[in-house]
Design an enzyme around this catalytic site. Structure first.
Site, PDB file in Angstrom:
ATOM      1  N   ASP A  47     -78.018 -96.825   9.045  1.00  0.00           N
ATOM      2  CA  ASP A  47     -79.412 -97.134   9.383  1.00  0.00           C
ATOM      3  C   ASP A  47     -79.502 -97.733  10.780  1.00  0.00           C
ATOM      4  O   ASP A  47     -78.526 -98.276  11.300  1.00  0.00           O
ATOM      5  CB  ASP A  47     -79.936 -98.210   8.424  1.00  0.00           C
ATOM      6  CG  ASP A  47     -80.073 -97.708   7.015  1.00  0.00           C
ATOM      7  OD1 ASP A  47     -80.027 -96.490   6.811  1.00  0.00           O
ATOM      8  OD2 ASP A  47     -80.221 -98.558   6.121  1.00  0.00           O
ATOM      9  N   LYS A  69     -84.402 -95.567   9.479  1.00  0.00           N
ATOM     10  CA  LYS A  69     -85.839 -95.524   9.194  1.00  0.00           C
ATOM     11  C   LYS A  69     -86.428 -96.832   9.681  1.00  0.00           C
ATOM     12  O   LYS A  69     -85.995 -97.896   9.274  1.00  0.00           O
ATOM     13  CB  LYS A  69     -86.076 -95.404   7.695  1.00  0.00           C
ATOM     14  CG  LYS A  69     -85.799 -94.026   7.184  1.00  0.00           C
ATOM     15  CD  LYS A  69     -86.329 -93.864   5.802  1.00  0.00           C
ATOM     16  CE  LYS A  69     -85.255 -94.201   4.808  1.00  0.00           C
ATOM     17  NZ  LYS A  69     -85.613 -93.909   3.445  1.00  0.00           N
ATOM     18  N   MET A 183     -89.841-106.755   4.734  1.00  0.00           N
ATOM     19  CA  MET A 183     -90.828-105.849   5.336  1.00  0.00           C
ATOM     20  C   MET A 183     -92.251-106.408   5.219  1.00  0.00           C
ATOM     21  O   MET A 183     -93.161-105.706   4.791  1.00  0.00           O
ATOM     22  CB  MET A 183     -90.755-104.460   4.675  1.00  0.00           C
ATOM     23  CG  MET A 183     -89.417-103.791   4.849  1.00  0.00           C
ATOM     24  SD  MET A 183     -89.282-102.243   3.939  1.00  0.00           S
ATOM     25  CE  MET A 183     -88.920-102.820   2.295  1.00  0.00           C
TER      26      MET A 183
HETATM   27  N1  SAH Z   1     -81.171-103.616   2.159  1.00  0.00           N
HETATM   28  C1  SAH Z   1     -81.682-104.602   3.086  1.00  0.00           C
HETATM   29  C2  SAH Z   1     -83.198-104.564   3.169  1.00  0.00           C
HETATM   30  C3  SAH Z   1     -83.754-103.275   3.713  1.00  0.00           C
HETATM   31  S1  SAH Z   1     -85.489-103.302   3.920  1.00  0.00           S
HETATM   32  C4  SAH Z   1     -81.169-105.982   2.687  1.00  0.00           C
HETATM   33  O1  SAH Z   1     -80.635-106.163   1.585  1.00  0.00           O
HETATM   34  O2  SAH Z   1     -81.292-106.909   3.481  1.00  0.00           O
HETATM   35  C5  SAH Z   1     -85.631-103.766   5.619  1.00  0.00           C
HETATM   36  C6  SAH Z   1     -86.088-105.206   5.720  1.00  0.00           C
HETATM   37  O3  SAH Z   1     -84.995-106.087   5.520  1.00  0.00           O
HETATM   38  C7  SAH Z   1     -86.636-105.596   7.070  1.00  0.00           C
HETATM   39  O4  SAH Z   1     -87.961-105.194   7.245  1.00  0.00           O
HETATM   40  C8  SAH Z   1     -86.537-107.109   6.971  1.00  0.00           C
HETATM   41  O5  SAH Z   1     -87.542-107.637   6.125  1.00  0.00           O
HETATM   42  C9  SAH Z   1     -85.216-107.273   6.237  1.00  0.00           C
HETATM   43  N2  SAH Z   1     -84.091-107.485   7.158  1.00  0.00           N
HETATM   44  C10 SAH Z   1     -82.988-106.735   7.273  1.00  0.00           C
HETATM   45  N3  SAH Z   1     -82.114-107.273   8.159  1.00  0.00           N
HETATM   46  C11 SAH Z   1     -82.697-108.425   8.597  1.00  0.00           C
HETATM   47  C12 SAH Z   1     -82.290-109.451   9.499  1.00  0.00           C
HETATM   48  N4  SAH Z   1     -81.110-109.417  10.138  1.00  0.00           N
HETATM   49  N5  SAH Z   1     -83.141-110.486   9.693  1.00  0.00           N
HETATM   50  C13 SAH Z   1     -84.319-110.559   9.053  1.00  0.00           C
HETATM   51  N6  SAH Z   1     -84.750-109.612   8.197  1.00  0.00           N
HETATM   52  C14 SAH Z   1     -83.950-108.563   7.963  1.00  0.00           C
END
Ligand code: SAH
Length: 262
Positions: A47, A69, A183
């Site tokens: 991703d 995405k 998100m």
């Molecule tokens: N599978 C991922 C989430 C995917 S959805 C997980 O477990 O973290 C994507 C969302 O994850 C982003 O919009 C944000 O809300 C969050 N996200 C992912 N990486 C992040 C980071 N380093 N800091 C803050 N939010 C993060």
């Protein structure tokens, strides 16, 4: 990185897919199994959220396929991503599907796993540190503390596919338990208003954490009533998590002694 001698690391057979979480960003937060997969994979299907420092740990001859995405921008269809995984596995490649955070937390990992099952392709799931919990912890926000909450809700602000909010936010407000939103930015004002209609006070502490554990990390402290305004004023943007609830106010008690994550 050399993991030789680490006990019981599995072989990565040709034609297998490893569905792995890369954690929130900082490579030191990878699991040993994820790192093992990164160092063995022929193909890394990743991703946009996967940190470049993580990708640098791959073999020099690894083949990278970016299928990121990101909200609002044109992005590959999930179907195409599933197809890519299946095709590469059938070519006999060792395929690492690398996702931000944990593959089974708002990451469509389940859809990919099911597609692999239907295609008869062997796969392994490697959990990762989810950004909501790791990002909060590193900011000094516990997911639970005995004095504040007996539950915590992980909720998606909107669905990645169509940008719509899928949750009953008033009901979540009625729970009176802290929420960690993924998100959240596009729907923040609506979500905050609905949570208040459900019964959460406008004064409920909140914190927004952008790009946790990367060089661009930002933290904005707020309250439920001022969340959307504070987001706009500070310019905080995706990727970010938002923590709403008493736990978000606890961090100041740690600051005197807590060493930063870097
Ligand atoms: N599978 C991922 C989430 C995917 S959805 C997980 O477990 O973290 C994507 C969302 O994850 C982003 O919009 C944000 O809300 C969050 N996200 C992912 N990486 C992040 C980071 N380093 N800091 C803050 N939010 C993060």
């Amino acid at each position: 990185m050399n993991l030789d001698g680490f006990p019981d690391l599995p072989d990565f057979p040709a034609g297998e897919v490893w569905l792995a979480g890369a954690g929130p960003g900082d490579p030191r937060l990878l699991t040993v199994l994820a790192l093992h997969g990164i160092s063995k994979a022929d193909d890394i299907v990743h991703d946009a959220l996967v940190d470049s420092r993580v990708l640098k740990l791959a073999r020099a001859d690894a083949h990278f396929i970016k299928v990121g995405k990101r909200g609002g921008r044109p992005s590959p269809q999930q179907r195409d991503i599933n197809e890519t995984l299946i095709e590469r596995a059938r070519l006999g490649r060792r395929v690492l599907r690398l996702k931000g955070g944990d593959p089974f937390v708002f990451g469509r990992g389940w859809d990919e796993a099911i597609a692999l099952v239907k295609a008869g392709i062997r796969f392994r799931v490697i959990p990762g540190l989810t950004s909501g919990l790791a990002g909060a912890a590193l900011a000094g926000i516990p997911a639970t503390s005995r004095d504040t909450n007996h539950a915590v809700v992980l909720a998606a602000g909107h669905r990645a596919e169509d940008g719509r909010s899928a949750g009953d936010w008033e009901a979540l407000g009625r729970l009176g338990q802290p929420l960690i939103l993924y998100m959240p930015m596009a729907q923040l004002a609506d979500i905050a208003a609905s949570l208040q209609r459900g019964g959460l006070a406008a004064t409920t502490p909140a914190a927004m954490i952008q790009s946790a554990t990367t060089g661009n990390e930002r933290l904005v402290e707020s309250t439920l009533g001022t969340l959307a305004d504070d987001a706009a004023k500070s310019g905080i943007g995706s990727p970010a998590i938002v923590v709403i609830g008493a736990i978000a106010g606890l961090r100041k008690e740690l600051l005197a002694s807590m060493v930063g994550w870097q």
